[in-house]
Design a protein around this motif. Structure first.
Motif, mmCIF file in Angstrom:
data_model
loop_
_atom_site.group_PDB
_atom_site.id
_atom_site.type_symbol
_atom_site.label_atom_id
_atom_site.label_comp_id
_atom_site.label_asym_id
_atom_site.label_seq_id
_atom_site.Cartn_x
_atom_site.Cartn_y
_atom_site.Cartn_z
ATOM 1 N N GLN A 150 65.203 12.364 -36.516
ATOM 2 C CA GLN A 150 65.543 12.719 -35.137
ATOM 3 C C GLN A 150 64.744 11.919 -34.112
ATOM 4 O OE1 GLN A 150 68.173 15.049 -34.400
ATOM 5 N NE2 GLN A 150 68.370 14.325 -36.513
ATOM 6 N N VAL A 151 63.662 11.293 -34.548
ATOM 7 C CA VAL A 151 62.868 10.434 -33.672
ATOM 8 C C VAL A 151 63.192 8.993 -34.048
ATOM 9 C CG1 VAL A 151 60.528 9.811 -32.939
ATOM 10 C CG2 VAL A 151 61.088 12.192 -33.493
ATOM 11 N N ASN A 152 63.833 8.293 -33.132
ATOM 12 C CA ASN A 152 64.356 6.969 -33.467
ATOM 13 C C ASN A 152 64.509 6.112 -32.209
ATOM 14 O OD1 ASN A 152 67.032 7.697 -32.294
ATOM 15 N ND2 ASN A 152 67.112 9.091 -34.065
ATOM 16 N N LEU A 153 65.095 4.957 -32.380
ATOM 17 C CA LEU A 153 65.257 4.004 -31.285
ATOM 18 C C LEU A 153 65.980 4.618 -30.100
ATOM 19 C CD1 LEU A 153 65.101 1.064 -30.217
ATOM 20 C CD2 LEU A 153 67.258 0.622 -31.415
ATOM 21 N N ASP A 154 66.936 5.503 -30.351
ATOM 22 C CA ASP A 154 67.733 6.101 -29.274
ATOM 23 C C ASP A 154 67.022 7.257 -28.579
ATOM 24 O OD1 ASP A 154 69.910 4.368 -29.832
ATOM 25 O OD2 ASP A 154 70.484 5.664 -31.506
ATOM 26 N N THR A 155 66.247 8.032 -29.341
ATOM 27 C CA THR A 155 65.657 9.243 -28.767
ATOM 28 C C THR A 155 64.252 9.042 -28.211
ATOM 29 O OG1 THR A 155 64.820 9.953 -30.930
ATOM 30 C CG2 THR A 155 67.019 10.714 -30.290
ATOM 31 N N ILE A 156 63.498 8.089 -28.724
ATOM 32 C CA ILE A 156 62.117 7.898 -28.263
ATOM 33 C C ILE A 156 62.031 7.651 -26.758
ATOM 34 C CG2 ILE A 156 60.117 6.342 -28.405
ATOM 35 C CD1 ILE A 156 60.643 6.177 -31.429
ATOM 36 N N PRO A 157 62.915 6.837 -26.155
ATOM 37 C CA PRO A 157 62.831 6.656 -24.695
ATOM 38 C C PRO A 157 63.071 7.943 -23.908
ATOM 39 C CG PRO A 157 64.146 4.907 -25.710
ATOM 40 C CD PRO A 157 63.922 5.953 -26.760
ATOM 41 N N ARG A 158 63.698 8.938 -24.524
ATOM 42 C CA ARG A 158 64.004 10.194 -23.827
ATOM 43 C C ARG A 158 62.867 11.215 -23.906
ATOM 44 N NH1 ARG A 158 69.436 11.908 -26.732
ATOM 45 N NH2 ARG A 158 69.026 13.818 -25.514
ATOM 46 N N LEU A 159 61.927 11.026 -24.809
ATOM 47 C CA LEU A 159 60.871 12.008 -25.017
ATOM 48 C C LEU A 159 59.930 12.070 -23.819
ATOM 49 C CD1 LEU A 159 59.953 11.297 -28.751
ATOM 50 C CD2 LEU A 159 61.193 13.284 -27.853
ATOM 51 N N LYS A 160 59.547 13.306 -23.450
ATOM 52 C CA LYS A 160 58.607 13.533 -22.345
ATOM 53 C C LYS A 160 57.412 14.344 -22.848
ATOM 54 C CE LYS A 160 62.584 13.805 -19.239
ATOM 55 N NZ LYS A 160 63.396 14.696 -18.380
ATOM 56 N N VAL A 161 57.012 14.102 -24.066
ATOM 57 C CA VAL A 161 55.964 14.890 -24.704
ATOM 58 C C VAL A 161 54.726 14.037 -24.961
ATOM 59 C CG1 VAL A 161 57.621 16.442 -25.796
ATOM 60 C CG2 VAL A 161 56.886 14.381 -27.005
ATOM 61 N N LYS A 162 53.646 14.706 -25.358
ATOM 62 C CA LYS A 162 52.405 14.016 -25.699
ATOM 63 C C LYS A 162 52.253 13.829 -27.207
ATOM 64 C CE LYS A 162 50.115 16.208 -21.750
ATOM 65 N NZ LYS A 162 49.080 17.192 -21.336
ATOM 66 N N LEU A 163 52.983 14.655 -27.970
ATOM 67 C CA LEU A 163 52.800 14.654 -29.415
ATOM 68 C C LEU A 163 54.103 14.983 -30.121
ATOM 69 C CD1 LEU A 163 50.671 14.629 -31.814
ATOM 70 C CD2 LEU A 163 50.595 17.119 -31.541
ATOM 71 N N VAL A 164 54.362 14.291 -31.233
ATOM 72 C CA VAL A 164 55.469 14.620 -32.134
ATOM 73 C C VAL A 164 54.858 15.136 -33.430
ATOM 74 C CG1 VAL A 164 57.406 13.735 -33.486
ATOM 75 C CG2 VAL A 164 57.046 12.928 -31.135
ATOM 76 N N CYS A 165 55.156 16.380 -33.774
ATOM 77 C CA CYS A 165 54.600 16.992 -34.979
ATOM 78 C C CYS A 165 55.543 18.092 -35.418
ATOM 79 C CB CYS A 165 53.206 17.551 -34.702
ATOM 80 S SG CYS A 165 52.447 18.384 -36.112
#
Length: 231
Positions: free
Chosen positions: A54-69
């Protein structure tokens, strides 16, 4: 649960029944619709669970978080490239085999006899091990994924107190048997050479690590010391 500690928790699920069951137990949770919109949530942590990549080239630019876990396996679609993309955006990432390991750890020592207190000790290692990965990544200027892999390689070079280098030998056996292609019987691949021969490969590895100061910092050996449930 974070909800019990007063955190504001947003959830999304493609399964409406699962959502309703969760809300019946924890009515304070905030449901995000449509499910894909959870990626755009303004939050501290993004926790992908159940579905990988779910974390990929398309979704990473959309993330507004400090951490993925999260609890999903294979959170990154492209492990190396996506880890680098997160690093460039200053988003921390905990590799799934660090934070989501307790399922296999729970049964790893069953052959010696199951002890619930040993499993609890192992669970308490998840947080400090995560800090070790982040500290190593910062000191080596690499991604947490690379850091976790490096530390795993170092740990794998340590002799098991009972089994020696059996782990490495098992890996060599799987490679030689072409296990990944589901061959029914063992047949050694032509020209196969073991990936790791302890007596030959370990001394130059240790020399390389010492030369490159892999063990820098206050605790020079801790980063390479594997910690099992017994210890």
């Amino acid at each position: 649960a974070l909800d019990d500690l007063g955190a504001e928790v947003m959830i999304a699920d493609v399964n409406a029944t699962s959502l309703q069951e969760m809300l019946s137990e924890r009515p304070h949770l905030q449901v995000i619709e449509p499910p894909d919109a959870i990626i755009d949530a303004d939050a501290d942590v993004f926790a992908p669970c159940a579905i990988g990549a779910q974390v990929n080239l398309d979704t990473i630019p959309r993330l507004k978080v400090k951490l993925v876990c999260g609890a999903a396996n294979n959170i990154l679609r492209e492990p190396e490239a996506d880890a680098e993309r997160l690093k460039l955006r200053n988003i921390g990432f905990v590799p799934d085999f660090i934070c989501n390991r307790m399922g296999i750890v729970n049964c790893a020592d069953e052959w010696q006899g199951y002890l619930a207190e040993d499993v609890q000790l192992a669970a308490e290692r998840v947080f400090p091990d995560t800090l070790r990965v982040f500290n190593y990544a910062n000191s080596r200027h690499c991604t947490p994924t690379q850091a976790a892999n490096d530390l795993a390689d170092m740990a794998a070079c340590e002799l098991h107190p009972l089994l020696g280098h059996r782990g490495r030998r098992l890996i060599d056996h799987l490679v030689a048997s072409d296990w990944a292609n589901a061959k029914p019987k063992f047949k050694k691949k032509a020209g196969f050479e073991p990936a790791f021969v302890p007596t030959l490969d370990e001394p130059p590895l240790r020399l390389l690590w010492e030369r490159e100061r892999f063990y820098g910092g206050k605790f020079p050996v801790l980063a390479a010391t594997p910690i099992n449930t017994a210890s």
